[in-house]
Motif scaffolding. Structure first.
Motif, PDB file in Angstrom:
ATOM      1  N   GLN A 245       0.872  -1.174   0.000  1.00 32.44           N
ATOM      2  CA  GLN A 245       0.000   0.000   0.000  1.00 32.44           C
ATOM      3  C   GLN A 245       0.915   1.233   0.000  1.00 32.44           C
ATOM      4  O   GLN A 245       1.171   1.863   1.020  1.00 32.44           O
ATOM      5  N   SER A 246       1.425   1.572  -1.177  1.00 32.14           N
ATOM      6  CA  SER A 246       2.504   2.562  -1.283  1.00 32.14           C
ATOM      7  C   SER A 246       2.090   3.930  -0.767  1.00 32.14           C
ATOM      8  O   SER A 246       2.880   4.616  -0.109  1.00 32.14           O
ATOM      9  N   PHE A 247       0.864   4.351  -1.073  1.00 33.82           N
ATOM     10  CA  PHE A 247       0.407   5.657  -0.621  1.00 33.82           C
ATOM     11  C   PHE A 247       0.394   5.705   0.907  1.00 33.82           C
ATOM     12  O   PHE A 247       0.829   6.677   1.529  1.00 33.82           O
ATOM     13  N   ARG A 250       4.067   5.766   2.217  1.00 35.40           N
ATOM     14  CA  ARG A 250       4.727   7.071   2.089  1.00 35.40           C
ATOM     15  C   ARG A 250       4.248   8.026   3.178  1.00 35.40           C
ATOM     16  O   ARG A 250       5.041   8.764   3.772  1.00 35.40           O
ATOM     17  N   PRO A 273      -3.797  -2.518  -4.526  1.00 35.15           N
ATOM     18  CA  PRO A 273      -4.188  -1.111  -4.435  1.00 35.15           C
ATOM     19  C   PRO A 273      -4.583  -0.575  -5.797  1.00 35.15           C
ATOM     20  O   PRO A 273      -4.325  -1.184  -6.838  1.00 35.15           O
ATOM     21  N   GLU A 279       2.036   6.117 -11.584  1.00 33.17           N
ATOM     22  CA  GLU A 279       3.059   5.197 -11.125  1.00 33.17           C
ATOM     23  C   GLU A 279       2.498   3.783 -11.041  1.00 33.17           C
ATOM     24  O   GLU A 279       1.303   3.579 -11.092  1.00 33.17           O
ATOM     25  N   THR A 281       2.409   0.305  -8.752  1.00 36.92           N
ATOM     26  CA  THR A 281       2.586  -0.116  -7.366  1.00 36.92           C
ATOM     27  C   THR A 281       3.254  -1.493  -7.301  1.00 36.92           C
ATOM     28  O   THR A 281       2.776  -2.434  -7.930  1.00 36.92           O
ATOM     29  N   PHE A 298       6.849  -5.425  -9.929  1.00 38.14           N
ATOM     30  CA  PHE A 298       5.675  -4.671 -10.363  1.00 38.14           C
ATOM     31  C   PHE A 298       4.742  -5.585 -11.146  1.00 38.14           C
ATOM     32  O   PHE A 298       5.190  -6.538 -11.783  1.00 38.14           O
TER      33      PHE A 298
END
Length: 356
Positions: A245-247, A250, A273, A279, A281, A298
């Motif tokens: 869950q990159s967002f 970050r 996600p 971009e 994820t 990826f």
């Protein structure tokens, strides 16, 4: 209503609304899109669909009238990860061009076409502009001033009744609309019915899930038969995937919240996600019998298509058989809508218009 139902798609992207319509027996007549790769992709899949070009140069009274107009207007100024300048922002302000075209078409046809307008956008539309942008959308579609709810917040589903059009909206998350489960993708869908009071019936009536489409054939359209392959070819071994869950990660890193940061590595039950246009994820991949030999990678373009419920290879080639670049495919898929959500609504529109 006699004859086939017809559809026009504004801000068409890679033709998900036309595909959903076609799968329900609705004829895609024309589309408006300016991005080169998406236009070439849809020309391949819909050779009989006219491409009208830049929406700002169209006159709704001059283009062929259709029963249904769809418009997923640009969301960059409404998205929760965008610049949040709102519906008057440079990109999202194009919403009003769609309203202009619908109004011009209805004026030119004596109020006959379109019968249904379908708007789609990001969940951030509920909150952008201090929650006034969504009110502006409702007011523009109804042609009247719609008051704010007493709570000061917009519900995830609702209606505006008593005038023309009859209006209903609903937040739909693609992960719940197909088996196997798709990527998380929350989108607001709004139905405006200019010919009756059927918007709630279209948007809220329970319907079974439709099967996911077969892979694309050599000519571009889905093949008439064939099984949809698994998202990850495992050769008989059991793969484990953990989406990042990159967002979330970050934000947690910026706040120094390491518990939340570690939670961003995902659980086995987490959906992938949202695919983003900006971009790709990453996710962790390993086999159950050999976790130490795993990797972080990826999703491929093919896997991204599957995560949106689209036919495999939908974005692979253009109208002349040219290969679409990976960057263009990822961007187009990140801007697209999930097919199962669109098809559920198209089925409701067909049922409502043909049974009345």
């Amino acid at each position: 209503m006699g004859g086939a139902l017809t559809l026009g798609s504004l801000f068409d992207g890679i033709g998900v609304f036309p595909l959903a319509a076609q799968r329900q027996g609705i004829v895609p007549m024309w589309a408006s899109e300016i991005e080169k790769a998406p236009v070439s992709i849809t020309r391949r899949h819909f050779p009989g669909m006219a491409h009208l070009g830049d929406i700002t140069k169209l006159d709704g009274g001059q283009i062929p009238p259709v029963h249904i107009v769809t418009f997923g207007s640009p969301c960059q100024n409404l998205s929760q990860i965008g610049n949040r300048t709102g519906i008057t922002g440079e990109k999202s302000g194009l919403f009003f061009e769609a309203i202009r075209i619908i109004t011009e078409m209805r004026d030119a046809t004596g109020g006959k076409f379109p019968t249904i307008a379908l708007w789609e956008n990001v969940m951030g539309a509920f909150s952008s502009g201090n929650r006034m942008d969504f009110r502006a959308v409702l007011s523009a579609l109804t042609g009247s001033e719609v008051p704010m709810p007493a709570s000061g917040r917009w519900a995830n589903a609702g209606m505006v009744r008593g005038g023309v059009p009859d209006l209903a909206w609903r937040l739909m998350d693609a992960q719940h609309w197909a088996r196997p489960r798709l990527a998380r993708r929350q989108r607001v869908f709004m139905v405006a019915d200019f010919g009756g009071r059927r918007a709630p019936e279209i948007l809220f009536k329970p319907r079974p899930m439709f099967p996911l489409p077969a892979p694309c054939g050599a000519g571009g359209l889905p093949a008439p038969a064939g099984d949809r392959g698994p998202a990850l070819e495992a050769g008989g071994r059991i793969p484990v995937t953990r989406p990042f869950q990159s967002f979330r990660m970050r934000g947690a890193a910026k706040a120094g919240n390491w518990v939340q940061f570690l939670g961003g590595f995902g659980l086995p039950t987490d959906p992938f996600p949202t695919l983003l246009a900006s971009e790709v994820t990453p996710f962790a991949f390993y086999f159950e019998d050999d976790p130490a030999d795993g990797c972080v990678r990826f999703p491929t373009e093919l896997e991204s298509e599957r995560l949106m419920g689209l036919p495999e290879g939908w974005t692979a080639y253009g109208a002349e058989g040219e290969t679409i670049s990976p960057a263009s495919r990822y961007k187009a898929l990140g801007n697209a809508i999930a097919l199962p959500c669109a098809e559920y609504i198209m089925a409701g529109i067909k049922e409502a218009l043909q049974n009345k």
